[in-house]
Design a protein around this motif. Sequence first.
Motif, PDB file in Angstrom:
ATOM      1  N   ALA A  98      42.399  57.976  36.559  1.00 54.65           N
ATOM      2  CA  ALA A  98      42.659  56.574  36.236  1.00 54.65           C
ATOM      3  C   ALA A  98      41.403  55.882  35.741  1.00 54.65           C
ATOM      4  N   ALA A  99      40.255  56.211  36.326  1.00 54.17           N
ATOM      5  CA  ALA A  99      38.999  55.613  35.884  1.00 54.17           C
ATOM      6  C   ALA A  99      38.711  55.975  34.431  1.00 54.17           C
ATOM      7  N   GLU A 100      39.036  57.212  34.053  1.00 53.93           N
ATOM      8  CA  GLU A 100      38.833  57.631  32.664  1.00 53.93           C
ATOM      9  C   GLU A 100      39.726  56.834  31.717  1.00 53.93           C
ATOM     10  N   ALA A 101      40.990  56.645  32.112  1.00 57.96           N
ATOM     11  CA  ALA A 101      41.900  55.849  31.283  1.00 57.96           C
ATOM     12  C   ALA A 101      41.429  54.410  31.184  1.00 57.96           C
ATOM     13  N   ALA A 102      40.985  53.847  32.302  1.00 54.83           N
ATOM     14  CA  ALA A 102      40.520  52.464  32.313  1.00 54.83           C
ATOM     15  C   ALA A 102      39.255  52.294  31.481  1.00 54.83           C
ATOM     16  N   GLN A 103      38.390  53.289  31.502  1.00 54.51           N
ATOM     17  CA  GLN A 103      37.154  53.207  30.716  1.00 54.51           C
ATOM     18  C   GLN A 103      37.472  53.007  29.238  1.00 54.51           C
ATOM     19  N   ALA A 104      38.446  53.752  28.741  1.00 51.26           N
ATOM     20  CA  ALA A 104      38.817  53.623  27.328  1.00 51.26           C
ATOM     21  C   ALA A 104      39.414  52.249  27.037  1.00 51.26           C
ATOM     22  N   VAL A 105      40.279  51.769  27.928  1.00 51.33           N
ATOM     23  CA  VAL A 105      40.892  50.453  27.739  1.00 51.33           C
ATOM     24  C   VAL A 105      39.833  49.355  27.800  1.00 51.33           C
ATOM     25  N   PHE A 106      38.924  49.445  28.767  1.00 50.73           N
ATOM     26  CA  PHE A 106      37.881  48.429  28.897  1.00 50.73           C
ATOM     27  C   PHE A 106      36.984  48.425  27.657  1.00 50.73           C
ATOM     28  N   ALA A 107      36.680  49.596  27.122  1.00 47.86           N
ATOM     29  CA  ALA A 107      35.852  49.667  25.916  1.00 47.86           C
ATOM     30  C   ALA A 107      36.552  48.984  24.750  1.00 47.86           C
ATOM     31  N   GLN A 108      37.856  49.193  24.620  1.00 45.12           N
ATOM     32  CA  GLN A 108      38.627  48.548  23.554  1.00 45.12           C
ATOM     33  C   GLN A 108      38.624  47.032  23.697  1.00 45.12           C
ATOM     34  N   ARG A 109      38.633  46.555  24.939  1.00 43.16           N
ATOM     35  CA  ARG A 109      38.687  45.113  25.205  1.00 43.16           C
ATOM     36  C   ARG A 109      37.292  44.477  25.299  1.00 43.16           C
ATOM     37  N   GLY A 110      36.241  45.270  25.168  1.00 45.67           N
ATOM     38  CA  GLY A 110      34.895  44.722  25.274  1.00 45.67           C
ATOM     39  C   GLY A 110      34.520  44.309  26.677  1.00 45.67           C
ATOM     40  N   ILE A 111      35.086  44.967  27.664  1.00 45.17           N
ATOM     41  CA  ILE A 111      34.813  44.663  29.065  1.00 45.17           C
ATOM     42  C   ILE A 111      33.616  45.493  29.519  1.00 45.17           C
ATOM     43  N   GLY A 112      32.578  44.815  29.958  1.00 46.50           N
ATOM     44  CA  GLY A 112      31.353  45.498  30.344  1.00 46.50           C
ATOM     45  C   GLY A 112      31.137  45.527  31.843  1.00 46.50           C
ATOM     46  N   ALA A 113      30.022  46.134  32.241  1.00 43.01           N
ATOM     47  CA  ALA A 113      29.704  46.295  33.658  1.00 43.01           C
ATOM     48  C   ALA A 113      29.536  44.958  34.369  1.00 43.01           C
ATOM     49  N   ASP A 114      29.184  43.904  33.612  1.00 44.06           N
ATOM     50  CA  ASP A 114      28.990  42.594  34.242  1.00 44.06           C
ATOM     51  C   ASP A 114      30.292  42.006  34.763  1.00 44.06           C
ATOM     52  N   GLN A 115      31.445  42.555  34.343  1.00 45.21           N
ATOM     53  CA  GLN A 115      32.740  42.060  34.820  1.00 45.21           C
ATOM     54  C   GLN A 115      33.326  42.935  35.928  1.00 45.21           C
ATOM     55  N   LEU A 116      32.572  43.937  36.373  1.00 46.45           N
ATOM     56  CA  LEU A 116      33.075  44.896  37.350  1.00 46.45           C
ATOM     57  C   LEU A 116      32.296  44.775  38.659  1.00 46.45           C
ATOM     58  N   PRO A 117      32.925  45.100  39.780  1.00 46.50           N
ATOM     59  CA  PRO A 117      32.257  44.944  41.068  1.00 46.50           C
ATOM     60  C   PRO A 117      31.182  46.011  41.268  1.00 46.50           C
ATOM     61  N   PRO A 118      30.048  45.634  41.855  1.00 46.88           N
ATOM     62  CA  PRO A 118      29.002  46.625  42.118  1.00 46.88           C
ATOM     63  C   PRO A 118      29.400  47.564  43.248  1.00 46.88           C
ATOM     64  N   ALA A 119      28.656  48.638  43.381  1.00 43.74           N
ATOM     65  CA  ALA A 119      28.950  49.610  44.439  1.00 43.74           C
ATOM     66  C   ALA A 119      28.757  49.009  45.813  1.00 43.74           C
ATOM     67  N   GLU A 120      27.687  48.246  45.986  1.00 47.72           N
ATOM     68  CA  GLU A 120      27.389  47.620  47.268  1.00 47.72           C
ATOM     69  C   GLU A 120      27.679  46.127  47.169  1.00 47.72           C
ATOM     70  N   VAL A 121      28.496  45.624  48.082  1.00 52.94           N
ATOM     71  CA  VAL A 121      28.866  44.209  48.075  1.00 52.94           C
ATOM     72  C   VAL A 121      28.791  43.670  49.493  1.00 52.94           C
ATOM     73  N   ALA A 122      28.690  42.346  49.600  1.00 51.22           N
ATOM     74  CA  ALA A 122      28.792  41.696  50.908  1.00 51.22           C
ATOM     75  C   ALA A 122      30.253  41.737  51.338  1.00 51.22           C
ATOM     76  N   LEU A 123      30.518  42.339  52.475  1.00 52.77           N
ATOM     77  CA  LEU A 123      31.891  42.563  52.912  1.00 52.77           C
ATOM     78  C   LEU A 123      32.502  41.311  53.525  1.00 52.77           C
ATOM     79  N   LEU A 124      33.832  41.251  53.483  1.00 47.75           N
ATOM     80  CA  LEU A 124      34.568  40.182  54.150  1.00 47.75           C
ATOM     81  C   LEU A 124      34.394  40.310  55.664  1.00 47.75           C
ATOM     82  N   PRO A 125      34.609  39.219  56.400  1.00 49.49           N
ATOM     83  CA  PRO A 125      34.487  39.297  57.860  1.00 49.49           C
ATOM     84  C   PRO A 125      35.505  40.270  58.449  1.00 49.49           C
ATOM     85  N   LEU A 126      35.096  40.977  59.480  1.00 47.91           N
ATOM     86  CA  LEU A 126      35.964  41.929  60.172  1.00 47.91           C
ATOM     87  C   LEU A 126      36.679  41.231  61.320  1.00 47.91           C
TER      88      LEU A 126
END
Length: 242
Positions: A98-126
């Motif tokens: 699915a990531a491979e399919a999404a990569q192609a779609v995002f490239a077509q739409r001009g969607i870059g890394a700045d619109q995607l969540p980073p690997a490490e994020v501040a988590l929601l409260p538990l």
Amino acid sequence: MNAQPANPPESDQDALTIAPALQRYSQDLVLGELWRRPGLSPRDRSIVTVTALIARNQQSELPFYLKRALDSGVKPGELSEIIIHLAFYAGWGNAMAAAEAAQAVFAQRGIGADQLPPAEVALLPLDKEAEARRAAMVERDFGATAPGVVHYTTEALFRDLWLRPGLAPRDRSMVTVGALVAAGQVAQVTFHLNRAMDNGLSREQASEMLTQLAFHAGWPNVFSALPVFKDVFAKRPAGAAK
């Protein structure tokens, strides 16, 4: 943003010529009538449909529905989080495809890394009390059988993945329930459907998810899930998550 009726995916056009009735059902019923039903927004229908396709590793239609999801208001970061979530609930191979399919779609739409969540994020409260109850139950039932599974269920899923803020808890639950139904894993549905409704999914929305999934995961999987949904609905407190 509302998704408009669309033609079947380009990859299906030639194949549909050998099954004219399938073409009619696809155009009039699946892409037409189904998407106009009021029980789910086009955004939610897109989430459920993308989830089903990834969970079942059905790649041919995925680019079309990823684009439809973006047009229906699903953010690129949310699609990224859906793929991440489904790595755990539908398997790593399905998520990588699915990531491979999404990569192609995002490239077509001009969607870059700045619109995607980073690997490490501040988590929601538990919710420490609820998580402690869940963890204790799983440890009691399965700790001696598969301690590794129990460990990662707690540390990777419920204390990390489920707390990532890039996908709302309601939507994350909807993805989980959709993946379970699409894969025929009804034994896990009771817990996750209750969690979904606790997270704000209404009974009408949960019911309409099954209608959407019937077309994208098949009637047998949905009919296998129907008794579980019926039981959860019946046992929910009166007036809860209508």
